[in-house]
Design a protein around this motif. Sequence first.
Motif, PDB file in Angstrom:
ATOM      1  N   TRP A 108       0.834  -1.195   0.000  1.00 60.01           N
ATOM      2  CA  TRP A 108       0.000   0.000   0.000  1.00 60.01           C
ATOM      3  C   TRP A 108       0.873   1.251   0.000  1.00 60.01           C
ATOM      4  O   TRP A 108       0.624   2.189  -0.772  1.00 60.01           O
ATOM      5  CB  TRP A 108      -0.953  -0.004   1.197  1.00 60.01           C
ATOM      6  CG  TRP A 108      -1.872   1.166   1.215  1.00 60.01           C
ATOM      7  CD1 TRP A 108      -3.087   1.259   0.615  1.00 60.01           C
ATOM      8  CD2 TRP A 108      -1.632   2.439   1.839  1.00 60.01           C
ATOM      9  NE1 TRP A 108      -3.627   2.505   0.827  1.00 60.01           N
ATOM     10  CE2 TRP A 108      -2.747   3.250   1.574  1.00 60.01           C
ATOM     11  CE3 TRP A 108      -0.593   2.965   2.595  1.00 60.01           C
ATOM     12  CZ2 TRP A 108      -2.851   4.555   2.033  1.00 60.01           C
ATOM     13  CZ3 TRP A 108      -0.691   4.270   3.046  1.00 60.01           C
ATOM     14  CH2 TRP A 108      -1.819   5.059   2.765  1.00 60.01           C
ATOM     15  N   ILE A 109       1.890   1.265   0.847  1.00 61.44           N
ATOM     16  CA  ILE A 109       2.790   2.421   0.916  1.00 61.44           C
ATOM     17  C   ILE A 109       3.472   2.635  -0.433  1.00 61.44           C
ATOM     18  O   ILE A 109       3.515   3.765  -0.943  1.00 61.44           O
ATOM     19  CB  ILE A 109       3.828   2.260   2.045  1.00 61.44           C
ATOM     20  CG1 ILE A 109       3.123   2.389   3.413  1.00 61.44           C
ATOM     21  CG2 ILE A 109       4.950   3.287   1.919  1.00 61.44           C
ATOM     22  CD1 ILE A 109       3.998   2.034   4.602  1.00 61.44           C
ATOM     23  N   ARG A 110       3.978   1.564  -1.030  1.00 64.83           N
ATOM     24  CA  ARG A 110       4.612   1.684  -2.355  1.00 64.83           C
ATOM     25  C   ARG A 110       3.635   2.247  -3.381  1.00 64.83           C
ATOM     26  O   ARG A 110       3.982   3.115  -4.182  1.00 64.83           O
ATOM     27  CB  ARG A 110       5.140   0.324  -2.826  1.00 64.83           C
ATOM     28  CG  ARG A 110       6.586   0.087  -2.484  1.00 64.83           C
ATOM     29  CD  ARG A 110       7.190  -1.066  -3.251  1.00 64.83           C
ATOM     30  NE  ARG A 110       6.466  -2.329  -3.161  1.00 64.83           N
ATOM     31  CZ  ARG A 110       6.582  -3.189  -2.171  1.00 64.83           C
ATOM     32  NH1 ARG A 110       7.370  -2.942  -1.156  1.00 64.83           N
ATOM     33  NH2 ARG A 110       5.881  -4.312  -2.176  1.00 64.83           N
ATOM     34  N   GLY A 111       2.408   1.761  -3.349  1.00 62.34           N
ATOM     35  CA  GLY A 111       1.390   2.253  -4.284  1.00 62.34           C
ATOM     36  C   GLY A 111       1.100   3.725  -4.102  1.00 62.34           C
ATOM     37  O   GLY A 111       0.951   4.464  -5.089  1.00 62.34           O
ATOM     38  N   MET A 112       1.022   4.177  -2.855  1.00 63.51           N
ATOM     39  CA  MET A 112       0.771   5.598  -2.607  1.00 63.51           C
ATOM     40  C   MET A 112       1.958   6.441  -3.061  1.00 63.51           C
ATOM     41  O   MET A 112       1.784   7.503  -3.667  1.00 63.51           O
ATOM     42  CB  MET A 112       0.472   5.853  -1.127  1.00 63.51           C
ATOM     43  CG  MET A 112      -0.834   5.253  -0.638  1.00 63.51           C
ATOM     44  SD  MET A 112      -2.291   5.785  -1.578  1.00 63.51           S
ATOM     45  CE  MET A 112      -2.707   4.262  -2.417  1.00 63.51           C
ATOM     46  N   GLN A 113       3.172   5.948  -2.815  1.00 65.71           N
ATOM     47  CA  GLN A 113       4.359   6.678  -3.261  1.00 65.71           C
ATOM     48  C   GLN A 113       4.390   6.769  -4.788  1.00 65.71           C
ATOM     49  O   GLN A 113       4.689   7.827  -5.337  1.00 65.71           O
ATOM     50  CB  GLN A 113       5.624   6.004  -2.724  1.00 65.71           C
ATOM     51  CG  GLN A 113       5.769   6.157  -1.218  1.00 65.71           C
ATOM     52  CD  GLN A 113       6.876   5.299  -0.629  1.00 65.71           C
ATOM     53  OE1 GLN A 113       7.143   4.198  -1.097  1.00 65.71           O
ATOM     54  NE2 GLN A 113       7.508   5.808   0.415  1.00 65.71           N
ATOM     55  N   GLU A 114       4.058   5.674  -5.452  1.00 60.51           N
ATOM     56  CA  GLU A 114       4.024   5.672  -6.919  1.00 60.51           C
ATOM     57  C   GLU A 114       2.954   6.616  -7.455  1.00 60.51           C
ATOM     58  O   GLU A 114       3.092   7.172  -8.545  1.00 60.51           O
ATOM     59  CB  GLU A 114       3.805   4.254  -7.449  1.00 60.51           C
ATOM     60  CG  GLU A 114       5.017   3.366  -7.256  1.00 60.51           C
ATOM     61  CD  GLU A 114       4.750   1.895  -7.520  1.00 60.51           C
ATOM     62  OE1 GLU A 114       3.626   1.533  -7.950  1.00 60.51           O
ATOM     63  OE2 GLU A 114       5.672   1.091  -7.282  1.00 60.51           O
ATOM     64  N   ALA A 115       1.890   6.813  -6.670  1.00 59.72           N
ATOM     65  CA  ALA A 115       0.818   7.735  -7.068  1.00 59.72           C
ATOM     66  C   ALA A 115       1.175   9.182  -6.729  1.00 59.72           C
ATOM     67  O   ALA A 115       0.385  10.095  -6.984  1.00 59.72           O
ATOM     68  CB  ALA A 115      -0.491   7.340  -6.383  1.00 59.72           C
ATOM     69  N   GLY A 116       2.366   9.393  -6.136  1.00 61.44           N
ATOM     70  CA  GLY A 116       2.828  10.749  -5.861  1.00 61.44           C
ATOM     71  C   GLY A 116       2.626  11.232  -4.442  1.00 61.44           C
ATOM     72  O   GLY A 116       2.773  12.430  -4.171  1.00 61.44           O
ATOM     73  N   PHE A 117       2.296  10.332  -3.521  1.00 59.87           N
ATOM     74  CA  PHE A 117       2.061  10.714  -2.129  1.00 59.87           C
ATOM     75  C   PHE A 117       3.172  10.183  -1.233  1.00 59.87           C
ATOM     76  O   PHE A 117       3.207   8.990  -0.933  1.00 59.87           O
ATOM     77  CB  PHE A 117       0.714  10.169  -1.635  1.00 59.87           C
ATOM     78  CG  PHE A 117      -0.461  10.682  -2.398  1.00 59.87           C
ATOM     79  CD1 PHE A 117      -0.933  11.971  -2.200  1.00 59.87           C
ATOM     80  CD2 PHE A 117      -1.098   9.878  -3.328  1.00 59.87           C
ATOM     81  CE1 PHE A 117      -2.017  12.450  -2.919  1.00 59.87           C
ATOM     82  CE2 PHE A 117      -2.189  10.341  -4.042  1.00 59.87           C
ATOM     83  CZ  PHE A 117      -2.647  11.632  -3.836  1.00 59.87           C
ATOM     84  N   PRO A 118       4.091  11.048  -0.788  1.00 61.33           N
ATOM     85  CA  PRO A 118       5.067  10.585   0.183  1.00 61.33           C
ATOM     86  C   PRO A 118       4.358  10.207   1.484  1.00 61.33           C
ATOM     87  O   PRO A 118       3.307  10.768   1.811  1.00 61.33           O
ATOM     88  CB  PRO A 118       6.008  11.766   0.365  1.00 61.33           C
ATOM     89  CG  PRO A 118       5.299  12.948  -0.185  1.00 61.33           C
ATOM     90  CD  PRO A 118       4.248  12.449  -1.125  1.00 61.33           C
ATOM     91  N   VAL A 119       4.930   9.244   2.199  1.00 60.95           N
ATOM     92  CA  VAL A 119       4.303   8.707   3.413  1.00 60.95           C
ATOM     93  C   VAL A 119       5.274   8.849   4.577  1.00 60.95           C
ATOM     94  O   VAL A 119       6.478   8.661   4.424  1.00 60.95           O
ATOM     95  CB  VAL A 119       3.918   7.223   3.212  1.00 60.95           C
ATOM     96  CG1 VAL A 119       3.251   6.659   4.464  1.00 60.95           C
ATOM     97  CG2 VAL A 119       3.002   7.062   1.993  1.00 60.95           C
ATOM     98  N   ILE A 120       4.733   9.165   5.757  1.00 60.86           N
ATOM     99  CA  ILE A 120       5.517   9.289   6.981  1.00 60.86           C
ATOM    100  C   ILE A 120       4.758   8.616   8.119  1.00 60.86           C
ATOM    101  O   ILE A 120       3.525   8.646   8.148  1.00 60.86           O
ATOM    102  CB  ILE A 120       5.806  10.781   7.296  1.00 60.86           C
ATOM    103  CG1 ILE A 120       6.821  10.932   8.434  1.00 60.86           C
ATOM    104  CG2 ILE A 120       4.513  11.540   7.599  1.00 60.86           C
ATOM    105  CD1 ILE A 120       7.353  12.363   8.582  1.00 60.86           C
ATOM    106  N   LEU A 121       5.478   7.992   9.030  1.00 60.22           N
ATOM    107  CA  LEU A 121       4.862   7.377  10.205  1.00 60.22           C
ATOM    108  C   LEU A 121       4.787   8.433  11.301  1.00 60.22           C
ATOM    109  O   LEU A 121       5.799   9.065  11.632  1.00 60.22           O
ATOM    110  CB  LEU A 121       5.707   6.188  10.681  1.00 60.22           C
ATOM    111  CG  LEU A 121       5.123   5.397  11.841  1.00 60.22           C
ATOM    112  CD1 LEU A 121       3.991   4.498  11.343  1.00 60.22           C
ATOM    113  CD2 LEU A 121       6.199   4.556  12.504  1.00 60.22           C
ATOM    114  N   VAL A 122       3.605   8.654  11.846  1.00 57.11           N
ATOM    115  CA  VAL A 122       3.413   9.578  12.963  1.00 57.11           C
ATOM    116  C   VAL A 122       2.833   8.746  14.097  1.00 57.11           C
ATOM    117  O   VAL A 122       1.675   8.338  14.052  1.00 57.11           O
ATOM    118  CB  VAL A 122       2.485  10.754  12.593  1.00 57.11           C
ATOM    119  CG1 VAL A 122       2.224  11.639  13.802  1.00 57.11           C
ATOM    120  CG2 VAL A 122       3.090  11.572  11.454  1.00 57.11           C
ATOM    121  N   SER A 123       3.681   8.489  15.095  1.00 60.91           N
ATOM    122  CA  SER A 123       3.318   7.531  16.136  1.00 60.91           C
ATOM    123  C   SER A 123       3.675   8.050  17.521  1.00 60.91           C
ATOM    124  O   SER A 123       4.660   8.772  17.691  1.00 60.91           O
ATOM    125  CB  SER A 123       4.064   6.212  15.877  1.00 60.91           C
ATOM    126  OG  SER A 123       3.846   5.300  16.923  1.00 60.91           O
TER     127      SER A 123
END
Length: 173
Positions: free
Chosen positions: A55-70
Amino acid sequence: MNRNNPFRPSLWRTALTAVTADDLRRLGAKAVALDADNTSSLDGTTDPIPGTREWIRGMQEAGFPVILVSNAAVERAEKLAGNYGIPAVPLAGKPSPKGCRKAAEQFGIAPSELVMIGDQIQTDILGAGLAGCPSIYVEPYARERRMPVYFFVKRTLDKLLIRLMNLDRPHTN
Protein backbone atom coordinates in the motif's frame (compact mmCIF):
# COMPACT_ATOMS: atom_id res chain seq x y z
CA MET A 1 -10.76 17.93 8.14
CA ASN A 2 -13.70 19.32 10.00
CA ARG A 3 -12.90 22.65 11.61
CA ASN A 4 -16.14 22.55 13.59
CA ASN A 5 -15.48 19.11 15.07
CA PRO A 6 -11.86 17.95 15.29
CA PHE A 7 -13.08 14.50 16.39
CA ARG A 8 -14.82 13.95 13.05
CA PRO A 9 -12.75 12.18 10.38
CA SER A 10 -12.94 13.31 6.78
CA LEU A 11 -13.44 9.69 5.64
CA TRP A 12 -13.96 6.25 7.15
CA ARG A 13 -12.52 3.10 5.60
CA THR A 14 -12.49 -0.49 6.79
CA ALA A 15 -8.68 -0.77 6.65
CA LEU A 16 -5.57 1.09 5.58
CA THR A 17 -5.42 -0.94 2.39
CA ALA A 18 -8.94 0.24 1.52
CA VAL A 19 -7.74 3.86 1.29
CA THR A 20 -7.18 4.82 -2.35
CA ALA A 21 -5.12 7.46 -4.10
CA ASP A 22 -8.45 8.94 -5.25
CA ASP A 23 -9.50 9.30 -1.59
CA LEU A 24 -6.31 11.23 -0.92
CA ARG A 25 -6.75 13.42 -4.00
CA ARG A 26 -10.34 14.27 -2.96
CA LEU A 27 -8.98 15.42 0.41
CA GLY A 28 -6.35 17.64 -1.23
CA ALA A 29 -3.44 15.56 0.04
CA LYS A 30 0.15 16.09 -0.97
CA ALA A 31 1.42 13.59 1.64
CA VAL A 32 0.18 10.93 4.07
CA ALA A 33 0.81 10.39 7.78
CA LEU A 34 0.25 6.88 9.14
CA ASP A 35 -0.39 5.70 12.65
CA ALA A 36 1.39 2.53 13.80
CA ASP A 37 -0.55 0.21 16.14
CA ASN A 38 -3.54 -1.45 14.51
CA THR A 39 -3.33 0.88 11.50
CA SER A 40 -0.08 -0.07 9.76
CA SER A 41 1.50 -2.48 12.26
CA LEU A 42 0.40 -5.23 14.57
CA ASP A 43 -0.24 -3.84 18.04
CA GLY A 44 2.88 -3.21 20.09
CA THR A 45 5.25 -4.63 17.44
CA THR A 46 7.31 -3.56 14.46
CA ASP A 47 5.52 -6.17 12.33
CA PRO A 48 3.61 -4.68 9.38
CA ILE A 49 -0.03 -5.55 8.88
CA PRO A 50 -0.30 -7.66 5.70
CA GLY A 51 -0.51 -5.46 2.62
CA THR A 52 0.91 -2.34 4.29
CA ARG A 53 4.26 -2.31 2.45
CA GLU A 54 2.51 -2.71 -0.89
CA TRP A 55 0.00 0.00 0.00
CA ILE A 56 2.79 2.42 0.92
CA ARG A 57 4.61 1.68 -2.36
CA GLY A 58 1.39 2.25 -4.28
CA MET A 59 0.77 5.60 -2.61
CA GLN A 60 4.36 6.68 -3.26
CA GLU A 61 4.02 5.67 -6.92
CA ALA A 62 0.82 7.73 -7.07
CA GLY A 63 2.83 10.75 -5.86
CA PHE A 64 2.06 10.71 -2.13
CA PRO A 65 5.07 10.59 0.18
CA VAL A 66 4.30 8.71 3.41
CA ILE A 67 5.52 9.29 6.98
CA LEU A 68 4.86 7.38 10.21
CA VAL A 69 3.41 9.58 12.96
CA SER A 70 3.32 7.53 16.14
CA ASN A 71 3.21 7.92 19.88
CA ALA A 72 5.69 5.02 20.03
CA ALA A 73 9.17 5.45 21.45
CA VAL A 74 11.92 6.57 19.08
CA GLU A 75 13.58 3.16 18.62
CA ARG A 76 10.35 1.31 17.86
CA ALA A 77 8.88 4.00 15.57
CA GLU A 78 12.12 4.33 13.61
CA LYS A 79 12.46 0.55 13.25
CA LEU A 80 8.89 0.27 11.94
CA ALA A 81 9.35 3.22 9.58
CA GLY A 82 12.62 1.65 8.43
CA ASN A 83 10.72 -1.55 7.59
CA TYR A 84 8.61 0.62 5.27
CA GLY A 85 11.43 2.79 3.96
CA ILE A 86 9.73 5.96 5.20
CA PRO A 87 10.59 8.67 7.75
CA ALA A 88 9.06 8.78 11.22
CA VAL A 89 7.82 11.26 13.78
CA PRO A 90 8.11 9.27 17.02
CA LEU A 91 6.76 10.42 20.38
CA ALA A 92 4.14 12.40 18.45
CA GLY A 93 2.06 13.07 21.55
CA LYS A 94 -1.28 12.53 19.80
CA PRO A 95 -3.85 13.99 20.33
CA SER A 96 -1.50 16.95 20.45
CA PRO A 97 -1.28 18.51 16.98
CA LYS A 98 2.54 18.68 17.16
CA GLY A 99 3.18 15.31 15.43
CA CYS A 100 1.05 16.14 12.39
CA ARG A 101 2.50 19.63 12.19
CA LYS A 102 6.03 18.26 12.35
CA ALA A 103 5.25 15.74 9.60
CA ALA A 104 3.81 18.45 7.34
CA GLU A 105 6.85 20.61 8.03
CA GLN A 106 9.19 17.75 7.03
CA PHE A 107 7.47 17.62 3.63
CA GLY A 108 7.35 21.41 3.28
CA ILE A 109 3.55 21.47 3.02
CA ALA A 110 0.70 23.01 4.96
CA PRO A 111 -1.03 20.77 7.53
CA SER A 112 -4.17 20.97 5.37
CA GLU A 113 -2.23 19.08 2.68
CA LEU A 114 -1.28 16.17 4.97
CA VAL A 115 -3.84 13.41 5.51
CA MET A 116 -3.55 11.52 8.81
CA ILE A 117 -4.72 7.89 8.77
CA GLY A 118 -5.39 6.13 12.06
CA ASP A 119 -7.59 3.80 14.04
CA GLN A 120 -8.36 5.93 17.10
CA ILE A 121 -10.73 8.88 17.16
CA GLN A 122 -9.34 10.29 20.41
CA THR A 123 -5.69 10.30 19.33
CA ASP A 124 -5.14 10.05 15.57
CA ILE A 125 -8.27 11.83 14.34
CA LEU A 126 -8.37 14.46 17.08
CA GLY A 127 -4.64 15.21 16.70
CA ALA A 128 -5.12 15.66 12.96
CA GLY A 129 -8.18 17.86 13.46
CA LEU A 130 -6.37 20.08 15.95
CA ALA A 131 -3.44 20.42 13.52
CA GLY A 132 -5.76 21.35 10.63
CA CYS A 133 -5.19 18.09 8.74
CA PRO A 134 -7.86 16.03 7.00
CA SER A 135 -8.08 12.53 8.44
CA ILE A 136 -9.18 9.04 7.56
CA TYR A 137 -10.44 6.74 10.28
CA VAL A 138 -9.67 3.08 9.64
CA GLU A 139 -11.12 0.30 11.71
CA PRO A 140 -8.59 -1.29 14.07
CA TYR A 141 -6.87 -4.27 12.46
CA ALA A 142 -7.20 -6.44 15.56
CA ARG A 143 -8.04 -6.25 19.21
CA GLU A 144 -5.09 -5.04 21.27
CA ARG A 145 -2.96 -7.90 22.58
CA ARG A 146 -2.49 -6.06 25.83
CA MET A 147 -5.80 -4.65 26.92
CA PRO A 148 -5.25 -2.43 29.93
CA VAL A 149 -8.31 -0.66 31.24
CA TYR A 150 -7.48 2.59 29.43
CA PHE A 151 -7.55 0.81 26.04
CA PHE A 152 -10.95 -0.66 26.84
CA VAL A 153 -12.19 2.80 27.84
CA LYS A 154 -10.68 4.44 24.72
CA ARG A 155 -12.21 1.88 22.35
CA THR A 156 -15.59 2.19 24.08
CA LEU A 157 -15.46 6.00 23.86
CA ASP A 158 -14.44 5.80 20.18
CA LYS A 159 -17.52 3.68 19.46
CA LEU A 160 -19.70 6.19 21.30
CA LEU A 161 -18.18 9.13 19.40
CA ILE A 162 -18.77 7.35 16.09
CA ARG A 163 -22.43 6.87 17.00
CA LEU A 164 -22.85 10.45 18.24
CA MET A 165 -21.34 11.86 15.04
CA ASN A 166 -23.63 9.65 12.92
CA LEU A 167 -20.68 8.44 10.89
CA ASP A 168 -21.75 6.15 8.08
CA ARG A 169 -19.89 2.87 8.17
CA PRO A 170 -18.36 2.20 4.75
CA HIS A 171 -20.21 -0.38 2.66
CA THR A 172 -17.28 -1.03 0.32
CA ASN A 173 -13.48 -0.52 0.32
